[in-house]
Design an enzyme around this catalytic site. Structure first.
Site, PDB file in Angstrom:
ATOM      1  N   HIS A  18       0.844  -1.208   0.000  1.00  0.00           N
ATOM      2  CA  HIS A  18       0.000   0.000   0.000  1.00  0.00           C
ATOM      3  C   HIS A  18       0.873   1.250   0.000  1.00  0.00           C
ATOM      4  CE1 HIS A  18      -3.087  -2.613   2.341  1.00  0.00           C
ATOM      5  NE2 HIS A  18      -3.606  -2.408   1.142  1.00  0.00           N
ATOM      6  N   LYS A  42     -17.861  -6.291   7.675  1.00  0.00           N
ATOM      7  CA  LYS A  42     -16.609  -7.060   7.737  1.00  0.00           C
ATOM      8  C   LYS A  42     -16.188  -7.155   9.204  1.00  0.00           C
ATOM      9  CE  LYS A  42     -14.252  -6.448   3.304  1.00  0.00           C
ATOM     10  NZ  LYS A  42     -13.008  -5.978   2.651  1.00  0.00           N
ATOM     11  N   ARG A  91      -1.995  -5.438  -8.459  1.00  0.00           N
ATOM     12  CA  ARG A  91      -0.871  -6.336  -8.201  1.00  0.00           C
ATOM     13  C   ARG A  91      -0.677  -7.322  -9.338  1.00  0.00           C
ATOM     14  NH1 ARG A  91      -3.212  -7.966  -2.468  1.00  0.00           N
ATOM     15  NH2 ARG A  91      -4.965  -7.938  -3.892  1.00  0.00           N
ATOM     16  N   SER A 129      -2.943  -7.616   2.956  1.00  0.00           N
ATOM     17  CA  SER A 129      -3.101  -7.509   4.410  1.00  0.00           C
ATOM     18  C   SER A 129      -3.416  -8.885   5.003  1.00  0.00           C
ATOM     19  CB  SER A 129      -4.235  -6.540   4.760  1.00  0.00           C
ATOM     20  OG  SER A 129      -3.936  -5.255   4.270  1.00  0.00           O
TER      21      SER A 129
HETATM   22  O1  PNS Z   1      -9.060  -2.750   0.095  1.00  0.00           O
HETATM   23  P1  PNS Z   1     -10.344  -3.177  -0.534  1.00  0.00           P
HETATM   24  O2  PNS Z   1     -11.152  -3.968   0.452  1.00  0.00           O
HETATM   25  O3  PNS Z   1     -10.132  -3.891  -1.834  1.00  0.00           O
HETATM   26  O4  PNS Z   1     -11.178  -1.837  -0.870  1.00  0.00           O
HETATM   27  C1  PNS Z   1     -12.456  -1.897  -1.456  1.00  0.00           C
HETATM   28  C2  PNS Z   1     -13.115  -0.506  -1.492  1.00  0.00           C
HETATM   29  C3  PNS Z   1     -13.107   0.120  -0.113  1.00  0.00           C
HETATM   30  C4  PNS Z   1     -12.356   0.380  -2.444  1.00  0.00           C
HETATM   31  C5  PNS Z   1     -14.571  -0.686  -2.010  1.00  0.00           C
HETATM   32  O5  PNS Z   1     -15.182  -1.733  -1.312  1.00  0.00           O
HETATM   33  C6  PNS Z   1     -15.438   0.560  -1.838  1.00  0.00           C
HETATM   34  O6  PNS Z   1     -15.161   1.591  -2.406  1.00  0.00           O
HETATM   35  N1  PNS Z   1     -16.494   0.444  -1.020  1.00  0.00           N
HETATM   36  C7  PNS Z   1     -17.397   1.539  -0.720  1.00  0.00           C
HETATM   37  C8  PNS Z   1     -18.791   1.273  -1.255  1.00  0.00           C
HETATM   38  C9  PNS Z   1     -18.906   1.718  -2.698  1.00  0.00           C
HETATM   39  O7  PNS Z   1     -18.642   2.842  -3.047  1.00  0.00           O
HETATM   40  N2  PNS Z   1     -19.360   0.788  -3.569  1.00  0.00           N
HETATM   41  C10 PNS Z   1     -19.564   1.078  -4.986  1.00  0.00           C
HETATM   42  C11 PNS Z   1     -18.354   0.689  -5.815  1.00  0.00           C
HETATM   43  S1  PNS Z   1     -18.113  -1.044  -5.743  1.00  0.00           S
END
Ligand code: PNS
Length: 163
Positions: A18, A42, A91, A129
């Site tokens: 990150h 979660k 990645r 993570s």
């Molecule tokens: O580190 P991650 O878990 O891959 O991050 C995922 C994240 C936080 C970027 C994604 O789940 C997110 O943006 N969630 C907020 C809800 C949202 O906006 N959803 C619409 C797009 S999928």
């Protein structure tokens, strides 16, 4: 006003992978908000506050990086801080499908906010993570994988909790 980007994620916890993305994003954008998704569905190891504190500590030498958290839709949060862009790290090919899905959805929700991908440095292409937590949980050496402050926080979690 300068260009603002938001770098969202679970960051449970922040890893060197990150950090690599954040450092490189901070060279391109004037301000980068590294934001933790506050999602009650979660069950993270670290609280949102703990994750933000680890982000603050790990990025304290990068002056244009700020830590934050958000609930709800990312594009709404991005709009509230006047962000122009979303930064995500890629990645491997396996990340592509998921990233394409969320990028397409975000674009549908707000086409003003552009998503930029930064390819992870090869040395971190395997890192997540979850894998770091697993190694830390069973006593493996994670020194090369996370900032020292995160290593300490993980050791504290796993020595104060039974496996
Ligand atoms: O580190 P991650 O878990 O891959 O991050 C995922 C994240 C936080 C970027 C994604 O789940 C997110 O943006 N969630 C907020 C809800 C949202 O906006 N959803 C619409 C797009 S999928």
């Amino acid at each position: 006003m300068g260009k603002i980007a938001v770098c969202p994620g679970s960051f449970d916890p922040i890893t060197n992978g990150h950090l690599d993305i954040i450092q490189r994003g901070a060279k391109v954008f004037d301000e980068v908000y590294v934001v933790v998704l506050n999602n009650s569905s979660k069950s993270p190891l670290f609280t949102v506050e703990e994750r933000m504190e680890l982000i603050r500590e790990a990025t304290k030498s990068i002056p244009n990086v700020k830590a934050g958290s958000f609930q709800g839709l990312l594009v709404d949060y991005a709009k509230s801080i006047h962000a122009d862009a979303i930064i995500r790290g890629l990645r491997a090919v396996s990340d592509f499908e998921y990233e394409m899905q969320i990028t397409s959805m975000n674009r549908l929700l707000n086409e003003q906010i552009e998503t930029f991908f930064i390819m992870t440095n090869n040395q971190y292409s395997f890192l997540s993570s979850s894998i770091v937590k697993e190694v830390a949980k069973y006593g493996g050496d994670i020194s090369e994988l996370v900032p020292p402050i995160v290593k300490e926080a993980l050791l504290n979690k796993y020595t104060s909790k039974p496996n």
